[in-house]
Enzyme design. Structure first.
Site, PDB file in Angstrom:
ATOM      1  CB  CYS A   1      47.978  36.791  62.879  1.00  0.00           C
ATOM      2  SG  CYS A   1      46.861  36.482  61.529  1.00  0.00           S
TER       3      CYS A   1
ATOM      4  CE  LYS B   1      43.681  43.077  56.600  1.00  0.00           C
ATOM      5  NZ  LYS B   1      45.072  43.145  57.046  1.00  0.00           N
TER       6      LYS B   1
ATOM      7  CG  HIS C   1      30.804  36.160  31.158  1.00  0.00           C
ATOM      8  ND1 HIS C   1      31.695  37.208  31.061  1.00  0.00           N
ATOM      9  CD2 HIS C   1      29.593  36.621  30.747  1.00  0.00           C
ATOM     10  CE1 HIS C   1      31.045  38.270  30.602  1.00  0.00           C
ATOM     11  NE2 HIS C   1      29.765  37.933  30.397  1.00  0.00           N
TER      12      HIS C   1
ATOM     13  N   GLY D   1      54.010  54.939  54.735  1.00  0.00           N
ATOM     14  CA  GLY D   1      53.079  54.545  53.664  1.00  0.00           C
ATOM     15  C   GLY D   1      53.218  53.091  53.287  1.00  0.00           C
TER      16      GLY D   1
END
Ligand code: FAD
Length: 472
Positions: free
Chosen positions: A44, A53, A445, A182
């Site tokens: 990892c 990442k 929001h 894929g």
């Protein structure tokens, strides 16, 4: 050869192994952690989640600056300093793995760099990297040796044929790059090379990319990939690879048996991973291994040998870091005598492509296979104010709900930042939430997370931004 004793030996220092060792130390259990690398971290941190990442962040910076043209900002052609990108990625890895090494010391865990092999149900032999050997007897062992990439048997030995580990080394930016497979690792690394400038082709034997992933989400990703990738070949298998002067000549066979060849500068083979259960001396224990090479475990992650536990990739699907860590903690709690079992309501999965895909709980496809009555509600991100302000309306939030009890059974999201958003879905599943719990929770929001609330509103035919009255 010296012989020592430890209360707990954890073999393998990935996210499963180090989480287990750290919790054991926190619970006061004297612990030894054995790994081949200089620090804990495993696949990892050294060759998986973290370096990929970091590179996907680079890819995102590149794609966002390219797409900024659409909103009136032209940064021009980026000047990529590959050495600097690589150095930064390596620094991310060493910072995090070095940190784990420190945490190990602070917890007074005995970390041994070497290869462990069982000699009996209560002893391992350790070949240390310094060339010495030792025998370690234990009260309990946690096996966390992870997995390695599956290879194509006919692929010639060539530095131009990469696996996920060598692809992360980012030696160069090949002009033409083929990704065989894929699945999520192939698509993530394909995205990195594509944004860095390679002409990327993906080949997949199944009819779609990310087989098994909800098609409503997969289609959104595929549509964007079609714009930026050179080609996506589905229903096609690679049947041969030959090294040529500047690359690899690849032979493809489509579903009708048609054969074609094409040359690539480099090829990434990412066709799956297999558990590392060989060469561990398991034949000297009572541990049983399944046909697929996974170690057989019970709900507490105890193997068929009562003193030995197994966690992470070696203990079965899904092969994901957070599943490994959770299992590691369960196994250690079981060893400590706590009443515990591995029984998550949901194990989230994230594909860190652009857009991201994330899901937790049951999928529509799984519900259909089980013949289970469900109600599916979808909120297209075109109706999200936040998605519009981000110029990223290519997204969808989807809830799978039990029509009788209104309980949320599954959450699937495609869109920018879906990987962060899915945790709310996991919480909803773990807490046994019903649709009105999500509907009545005020979401800030303007955020993409509002789409979770509004998808629940759609279930009741009351979404503010999507007019879809409930059929009576
Ligand atoms: P590993 O992390 O595989 O660690 C096992 C360790 O055991 C290794 O350090 C190995 O050297 C050591 N070991 C093996 N044999 C011995 C032995 N005999 N003695 C001592 N030590 C030994 N998962 C996610 O959740 N999210 C992601 O984004 C993600 N991205 C990925 C990207 C890539 C490119 C790859 C390859 C994987 C990715 N994964 C991701 C999967 C994730 O890395 C694994 O699921 C996870 O690392 C499994 O953890 P583990 O603890 O089982 O073992």
């Amino acid at each position: 050869m010296s012989t020592e004793h430890t209360k707990l030996v954890v073999i393998g220092g990935g996210p499963g192994g180090y989480a287990a060792a750290f919790l054991a130390a926190d619970l006061g259990i004297e612990t030894t952690l054995v790994d081949l690398d200089v620090n804990p971290g495993g696949v990892c941190l050294f060759r998986g989640c973290i370096p990929s990442k970091a590179l996907l962040h680079v890819a995102k910076v590149l794609s966002e600056s390219r797409d900024a043209k659409d909103i009136g900002i032209d940064f021009g052609t980026p000047n990529i300093n590959l050495d600097k990108v690589r150095t930064w990625k390596d620094k991310v890895v060493s910072q995090l793995t070095g940190g784990l090494g420190q945490l190990c010391k602070q917890r007074k865990i005995n970390f041994i760099q070497g290869r462990a092999m069982f000699t009996s149900s209560d002893a391992v032999n350790i070949k240390k990297v310094d060339g010495t050997e030792m025998s370690l007897t234990f009260d309990h062992a946690v096996l966390a040796t992870g997995s390695t990439p599956v290879t194509l048997p006919f692929a010639p030995p060539s530095a131009r044929i990469l696996d996920s580990t060598t692809a992360l080394n980012l030696e160069d930016i090949p002009e033409k790059f083929l990704v065989v497979g894929g699945g999520y690792i192939g698509l993530e690394l394909g995205t990195v090379y594509c944004e860095l400038g390679s002409k990327v082709t993906i080949v997949e034997t199944m009819p779609v990319l990310l087989p098994g992933v909800d098609r409503d989400l997969g289609v959104i990703l595929e549509n964007r990939m079609k714009k930026h990738f050179s080609a996506i070949k589905v229903n096609t298998k690679v049947s041969k690879m030959d090294e040529i002067k500047d690359g690899i000549r690849v032979t493809f066979q489509d579903q009708d048996g048609n054969i074609s060849t094409e040359d690539y500068n480099k090829v990434l083979v990412s066709i799956g991973r297999k558990p590392n259960s060989k060469n561990l001396g398991l034949e000297n224990t009572k541990v049983k291994v399944t046909d697929r090479g996974f170690v057989q475990v019970d709900a507490q992650r105890r193997t068929t040998d009562p003193k030995i536990y197994a966690i992470g990739d070696i203990a079965g699907d899904p092969m994901l870091a957070h599943k490994a860590s959770h299992e590691g903690r369960v196994a250690v709690e079981a060893i400590a005598g706590h009443k515990v079992a591995f029984e998550p309501q949901a194990i989230p999965a994230v594909v860190f492509t652009d857009p991201e895909i994330a899901w937790a709980g049951i999928t529509e496809h799984e519900a259909a296979a089980q013949g289970r009555a469900i109600k599916v509600v979808k909120f297209p991100w075109g109706a999200s104010g936040r998605a519009v302000t981000l110029n990223r309306t290519d997204g969808l939030t989807k809830l799978i709900i039990d029509p009788e009890t209104e309980r949320i059974l599954g959450v699937s999201i495609c869109g920018s930042g879906a990987g962060e958003m899915i945790s709310e879905g996991v919480l909803a599943l773990e807490m046994g939430m019903v649709a009105s719990d999500l509907k009545l929770s005020i979401h800030p929001h303007p955020t993409l997370s509002e789409t979770m609330m509004e998808t629940a509103e759609i279930f009741f035919g009351q979404s503010t931004h999507v007019y879809r009255p409930k059929k009576s």
